[in-house]
Design an enzyme around this catalytic site. Structure first.
Site, PDB file in Angstrom:
ATOM      1  N   THR A  17       0.869  -1.250   0.009  1.00 21.45           N
ATOM      2  CA  THR A  17      -0.105   0.020  -0.029  1.00 21.45           C
ATOM      3  C   THR A  17       0.862   1.244  -0.086  1.00 21.45           C
ATOM      4  OG1 THR A  17      -1.905   0.736   1.184  1.00 21.45           O
ATOM      5  CG2 THR A  17      -0.083  -0.033   2.566  1.00 21.45           C
ATOM      6  N   ASN A  18       0.266   2.320   0.111  1.00 21.84           N
ATOM      7  CA  ASN A  18       1.195   3.580   0.162  1.00 21.84           C
ATOM      8  C   ASN A  18       0.437   4.500   1.467  1.00 21.84           C
ATOM      9  OD1 ASN A  18      -1.349   5.305  -0.706  1.00 21.84           O
ATOM     10  ND2 ASN A  18      -1.080   4.236  -2.557  1.00 21.84           N
ATOM     11  N   ARG A  19       1.028   5.599   1.700  1.00 17.93           N
ATOM     12  CA  ARG A  19       0.641   6.394   3.025  1.00 17.93           C
ATOM     13  C   ARG A  19      -0.620   7.341   2.697  1.00 17.93           C
ATOM     14  NH1 ARG A  19       5.866   9.409   4.544  1.00 17.93           N
ATOM     15  NH2 ARG A  19       4.182  10.113   5.990  1.00 17.93           N
TER      16      ARG A  19
END
Ligand code: CTP
Length: 410
Positions: A214-216
């Site tokens: 995933t990412n932030r």
């Protein structure tokens, strides 16, 4: 003399003022609410009267200001009278102390007693120093109140009392008054009748039954866009990977579609986009995915050999399938050569507006309540927006969208 029976058909606002320096701005708010023909009953907490005069509020309001549960010549029970007749209770400024007392259900002065003795919608406009605003206790109290349906107009970033600067500045009275209009009168704004599709959050690509790639992205900018668009009159479909609270006044006009992966977001967006007037791709979509395995990868089996495949570029497909007149807004998250990459992306993507985030800048991008962006348009003009709340950024983006829509087909 205050009246115990409503004299006018104007919507009735209880304006609560707590003890903070921003209380002086609530005088302007009171004035604006009166100009907009609201019946305004001010309640000042005892601490508020150290910052602003009761006489000032009495002179400008629809009836004299109240400061105490006791001694009201018109009624022995002012809290139930005010609470039951209010169409909306606005507290501006709401201090950390007031927020804590309200969250706890305390009723130790007229304002908190009125908040408890009412079924009217409540709008809190917090103002305090950044350190106080960031305290987990304050944020947890706000989260509790939000869960109960209280609307919070989050403070702005800017100069604070004592020469400091940061998050905590009371939202300008004009914005509070506009919010009051939106809640009480259902004011329809420049996106009235428009359908918008907005994406939010970072996609999550499963690797095995327990792990994801995933990412932030927090989804806050997408949610702020959805809330503001809704207040400007739009019907919003929000395709999101995250579930954040939506303000009570917009819950009914925002349709939430929960997704997880880039593939699910692709399906959700592409199947709905053709029926909308504008699409805003604020989500951080994974560029690569992996084929997940059925069983959890075990450490003892060594470093996993993940094989990545590219995802579909949703924005590109939207642009290719764009119905006449639809406005498409892309986002770009950059960390290096921001201006150069932004221009290249604008040219490559074929969008009407590209909102560029320098996610490495302090206070901007992922996980912050503030953002600083540049908006590029088709003529490659750049509008730089300084560090502001995600709501304020949304207002600018959406006013650009509204004006493009009013100009007709691109
Ligand atoms: N986007 C998309 N589909 C993808 C990847 C991104 O629709 N598979 C959208 C994002 O929602 C955003 C825009 O494309 O509006 C730009 O995303 P960004 O990741 O900054 O750009 P990329 O084109 O993916 O380029 P790079 O990651 O190499 O900078």
């Amino acid at each position: 003399m205050p009246s115990a029976t409503p004299e006018s058909t104007s919507p009735r606002i209880v304006l609560g003022v707590a003890g903070g320096i921003a209380a002086y701005k609530s005088v302007t708010l009171l004035r604006q609410l009166r100009d907009a023909n609201y019946f305004v009953s001010p309640i000042l907490t005892p601490d508020a009267t150290r910052f602003v005069g009761e006489v000032t509020f009495s002179a400008l309001a629809s009836e004299p200001a109240r400061t105490s549960l006791y001694g009201d010549p018109t009624t022995p029970i002012p809290h139930t009278y005010l609470g039951q007749h209010a169409d909306l209770i606005v507290v501006a400024p709401a201090t950390a102390h007031l927020i804590a007392r309200y969250a706890m259900g305390l009723a130790d002065d007229l304002l908190t007693a009125t908040l408890l003795a009412s079924r009217a919608p409540v709008l809190l406009c917090p103002a305090m120093h950044t350190e106080m605003w960031e305290q987990p206790s304050v944020q947890e109290n706000l989260a509790t109140l939000r869960r109960r349906g209280v609307m919070i107009l989050e403070p702005e970033v800017g100069p604070l009392a004592g020469g400091d600067a940061g998050t905590g500045r009371l939202v300008e009275p004009e914005r509070i008054a506009a919010m009051v209009d939106a809640i009480v009168r259902g004011y329809r704004g420049p996106l009235s009748g428009r359908r918008l599709l907005i994406t939010a959050g970072g996609t999550r690509e499963p690797i095995d039954p327990v792990r994801v790639l995933t990412n932030r992205s927090s989804g806050r900018q997408g949610y702020a866009l959805a809330e503001v668009a809704s207040r400007l009159g739009a019907h919003v479909t929000l395709v999101s990977t995250v579930d954040l609270p939506l303000a009570l006044d917009v819950v009914r006009s925002v349709e939430l579609v929960k997704v997880m992966t880039a593939h699910e977001m692709h399906e959700a967006v592409l199947s709905r986009a053709s029926q909308t007037d504008a699409v805003i791709m604020a989500a951080a979509v994974a560029d690569f995915t992996v084929t997940p395995v059925d069983q959890k990868l075990k450490k003892d089996s060594g470093v996993p050999n993940l094989s990545f495949q590219p995802t579909m570029d949703i924005l590109r497909e939207l642009v290719d399938a764009r119905p006449t007149g639809q406005i498409i807004v892309g986002f770009a998250a950059e960390t290096t050569n921001v201006a150069e990459h932004a221009l290249a992306k604008l040219r490559a993507k074929g969008v009407d507006l590209l909102v560029v985030n320098d996610v490495s800048a302090p206070g901007a991008g992922f996980d912050h309540i503030t953002n600083a962006v540049s908006i590029l348009d088709r003529s490659e003009e750049v509008q730089n927006l300084p560090l502001s709340s995600k709501e304020a950024i949304s207002e600018v983006i959406l006013s650009r969208v509204a004006s493009l829509l009013s100009q007709g087909a691109p």
